[in-house]
Design a protein around this motif. Sequence first.
Motif, mmCIF file in Angstrom:
data_model
loop_
_atom_site.group_PDB
_atom_site.id
_atom_site.type_symbol
_atom_site.label_atom_id
_atom_site.label_comp_id
_atom_site.label_asym_id
_atom_site.label_seq_id
_atom_site.Cartn_x
_atom_site.Cartn_y
_atom_site.Cartn_z
ATOM 1 N N GLY A 208 8.124 6.010 -1.530
ATOM 2 C CA GLY A 208 7.256 6.997 -0.894
ATOM 3 C C GLY A 208 5.848 7.025 -1.435
ATOM 4 N N GLU A 209 5.689 6.700 -2.699
ATOM 5 C CA GLU A 209 4.357 6.717 -3.298
ATOM 6 C C GLU A 209 4.458 5.974 -4.624
ATOM 7 N N PRO A 210 3.327 5.628 -5.200
ATOM 8 C CA PRO A 210 3.404 4.970 -6.500
ATOM 9 C C PRO A 210 4.035 5.926 -7.509
ATOM 10 N N ASP B 176 11.793 0.020 -7.365
ATOM 11 C CA ASP B 176 10.644 0.716 -6.778
ATOM 12 C C ASP B 176 10.355 -0.015 -5.475
ATOM 13 N N THR B 177 10.606 0.663 -4.358
ATOM 14 C CA THR B 177 10.602 -0.021 -3.060
ATOM 15 C C THR B 177 9.369 0.358 -2.260
ATOM 16 N N TRP B 178 8.517 -0.590 -1.981
ATOM 17 C CA TRP B 178 7.374 -0.317 -1.100
ATOM 18 C C TRP B 178 7.737 -0.697 0.333
ATOM 19 N N TRP B 179 7.503 0.228 1.229
ATOM 20 C CA TRP B 179 7.665 -0.039 2.654
ATOM 21 C C TRP B 179 7.085 1.136 3.414
ATOM 22 N N GLN B 180 7.206 1.122 4.729
ATOM 23 C CA GLN B 180 6.571 2.139 5.571
ATOM 24 C C GLN B 180 7.437 2.414 6.795
ATOM 25 N N THR B 181 7.153 3.515 7.453
ATOM 26 C CA THR B 181 7.799 3.810 8.732
ATOM 27 C C THR B 181 7.702 2.577 9.630
ATOM 28 N N ASP C 75 -2.686 0.236 3.122
ATOM 29 C CA ASP C 75 -2.686 0.526 1.686
ATOM 30 C C ASP C 75 -3.607 -0.460 0.973
ATOM 31 N N ILE D 296 0.693 -0.927 -5.860
ATOM 32 C CA ILE D 296 0.103 -0.213 -4.725
ATOM 33 C C ILE D 296 -0.882 0.810 -5.276
ATOM 34 N N ARG E 52 -3.639 4.784 -0.117
ATOM 35 C CA ARG E 52 -4.037 4.559 1.269
ATOM 36 C C ARG E 52 -5.529 4.272 1.340
ATOM 37 N N ARG F 175 3.721 11.466 4.638
ATOM 38 C CA ARG F 175 2.416 11.091 5.172
ATOM 39 C C ARG F 175 1.852 12.196 6.039
HETATM 40 C C1 WTA Z 1 3.408 4.805 0.398
HETATM 41 C C2 WTA Z 1 7.982 5.663 3.472
HETATM 42 C C3 WTA Z 1 3.709 3.025 -3.633
HETATM 43 C C4 WTA Z 1 2.405 3.798 0.913
HETATM 44 C C5 WTA Z 1 9.046 4.581 3.287
HETATM 45 C C6 WTA Z 1 2.888 3.534 2.324
HETATM 46 C C7 WTA Z 1 4.465 3.675 -1.571
HETATM 47 C C8 WTA Z 1 3.368 4.889 2.751
HETATM 48 C C9 WTA Z 1 5.765 3.224 -1.893
HETATM 49 C C10 WTA Z 1 4.421 4.828 3.825
HETATM 50 C C11 WTA Z 1 5.975 2.670 -3.207
HETATM 51 C C12 WTA Z 1 5.770 3.992 0.129
HETATM 52 N N1 WTA Z 1 4.915 2.594 -4.020
HETATM 53 N N2 WTA Z 1 3.459 3.578 -2.438
HETATM 54 N N3 WTA Z 1 7.161 2.249 -3.619
HETATM 55 N N4 WTA Z 1 6.546 3.435 -0.815
HETATM 56 N N5 WTA Z 1 4.515 4.158 -0.307
HETATM 57 O O1 WTA Z 1 5.686 5.709 6.427
HETATM 58 O O2 WTA Z 1 1.116 4.386 0.928
HETATM 59 O O3 WTA Z 1 6.480 7.716 5.095
HETATM 60 O O4 WTA Z 1 1.883 3.042 3.187
HETATM 61 O O5 WTA Z 1 7.290 5.395 4.632
HETATM 62 O O6 WTA Z 1 3.912 5.467 1.554
HETATM 63 O O7 WTA Z 1 4.948 6.091 4.065
HETATM 64 P P1 WTA Z 1 6.107 6.287 5.134
#
Ligand code: WTA
Length: 653
Positions: A391-393, A415-420, A506, A518, A521, A532
Amino acid sequence: MTQNIDSTLQENRLFPPSPDFAANAQINEAQLLSLYKQAEDDYEGFWAERARNELAWHKPFNTILNSDNAPHYHWFEDGELNVSYNCLDRHLADKADKTAIIFEGEQGDTRHISYAELHRDTCRFANALKAEGIEKGDRVVIYMPMVPEAIVAMQACARIGAIHSVVFGGFSAEALKDRIDDAGARMLITADGGHRGGKIIELKQAADKALAHCGDSLEKAIVLKRTGHDVTMQSGRDIWWSDATEGACDECEPVWVDSEHPLFLLYTSGSTGKPKGIQHSTAGYLLGTITSMKWVFDYQQDDIYWCTADVGWITGHSYVAYGPLAVGGTIVVYEGAPTVPDTGRFWKLCEDHKVTVFYTAPTAIRALMKCGDEIPNKYDLSSIRLLGTVGEPINPEAWMWYHEVIGKARCPIVDTWWQTETGANMIAPVPAVVAAKPGSCTRALPGISADVVDEAGNAITTPDKGGFLVIRKPWPSMLRTIWGDDARYIDTYWGKFDNRYYVAGDSARRDKDGYFWIMGRIDDVLNVSGHRLGTMEVESALVAHPRVAEAAVVGRPDEIKGEAIFAYVVLREARPKGGIDEALTAELRGWVAEQIGPIAKPDNIRYSDNLPKTRSGKIMRRLLRTIASGEEITSDTSTLENEAILLQLQGKE
Ligand code: WTA
């Protein structure tokens, strides 16, 4: 732009997986290297093999990737399948009695639901939807508390090819109405209410308000009785869930749909005032959730997997309602707040249900960390073997606490980075192989070509230099478009670099080991408690108030929430004396909660006679961010049309 995103964070600690964890993991180093190699040598073949092995097809596909209409990409498009069949029916042969869902309500009520029962409930509800005239392609909005029926509703839509759009139960009537109208939904599925924070969340009341004002696409509402408190039912429109499913058949033949058939829409914030309906596909989406369940969460048959996200968010779609069920897992679903009856609730749930994999957001970790180590230390957390965040760093301090106090220094953290928009994990460690660094989401997964590029679109090769996070090649679980606004899809995600890469929005950097960090934004999107929110959305809500003339909203750093919402407001009337009017501030906060939802309430509101504008009339947001965070203004303010306004903005006049 990139000058502004130079990195300041330096974290060099390295946490390799423990030998114990690595010995039992699904993917070892040799296997991971071979996945990367295959993806590199034959990108399409790599994904095709995964799609053939991981999904149950009604009709196999022949075409892997169709890029004819780029940046619209079609995956496995001539295949046919059904997501609900993949999540439920295919487990019935050997896992009918396995628990699919362990549910606990906020008040402590629990239910265990087996795969056979979840299949039966889904079929019954799918038949109820059909009886109400819902067909393949119809949109159904789901506005529910976090109870198993929310998952049943999603699975039932998928079963008959209806496109669901889940609206988070914390959103207001107004936000619900906008989403119903934008999707042109025919049906709403809701509940009388839900339990959260010791209170009843009045979902039906909000739904009534929304339905009274929405357009004529909406015909019916099915209402689950959850709390049992009094609500009004409008005859001819509202039906109780129990009545709708009474006598419904326990079997419902899945509707086979094309791989590209939309599975769902999920609205998310962008840089304009209007949320975007992110449209996901059937096959590609499900594949991304399955591969990440295996690669990142190291899914094992006897896992008890708990992702704390609500189904109103993408995390609750991919890692509650779909991914874990598609692999035949057991999930924990908890209805309520982490603080009821006290801040040990999450840890008690882990102990009681013997959770093995726990996935949550940094904001929750920080809030629970503040409550002290004694609280988690009261519980037996020895069942946990893997931790995750999203969700965030995550700041290194919170990471270390999670690692030591929750994981007892035994459990890897993913620590999983991804987005909707990406549908599934993109940059995340494969836990038995990739050593973690606190605050880094580490490396892109196999088949995901993430990179950091400069303003001109060239790869940045200098370590630690910030740039734009992009994905070079299409991937199966990517969004397909924005519902009803394809131009915005192209413009938002592809326009910046001439349709060459997907632009995540990002900023990021890579360190000397190639790990991704990361940085935040780069658009006008805030990340408040991992959710978000567009600054424009909050601004539009504020200016809709009759006393507000203009508003500018920025984020300021907040210890728990990550970012807090700071609003600068210009009134239609004279500025309050000394810039203070507590009654109006409370009214405006309540107003925004009504327009969007309580998560969007500004934490600070500051009144001024004007906003800081350049001579061309552009609001200087960067300056507002500096002021909101309480920092000294070091940038040149002489280009401001109205420099004298600074004192008011700083709250000094
Ligand atoms: C941020 C949530 C850092 C990022 C799954 C992204 C993260 C936005 C991470 C998407 C992480 C999500 N580390 N930042 N592990 N995971 N973000 O669409 O800015 O609600 O673009 O999806 O959350 O948020 P969304």
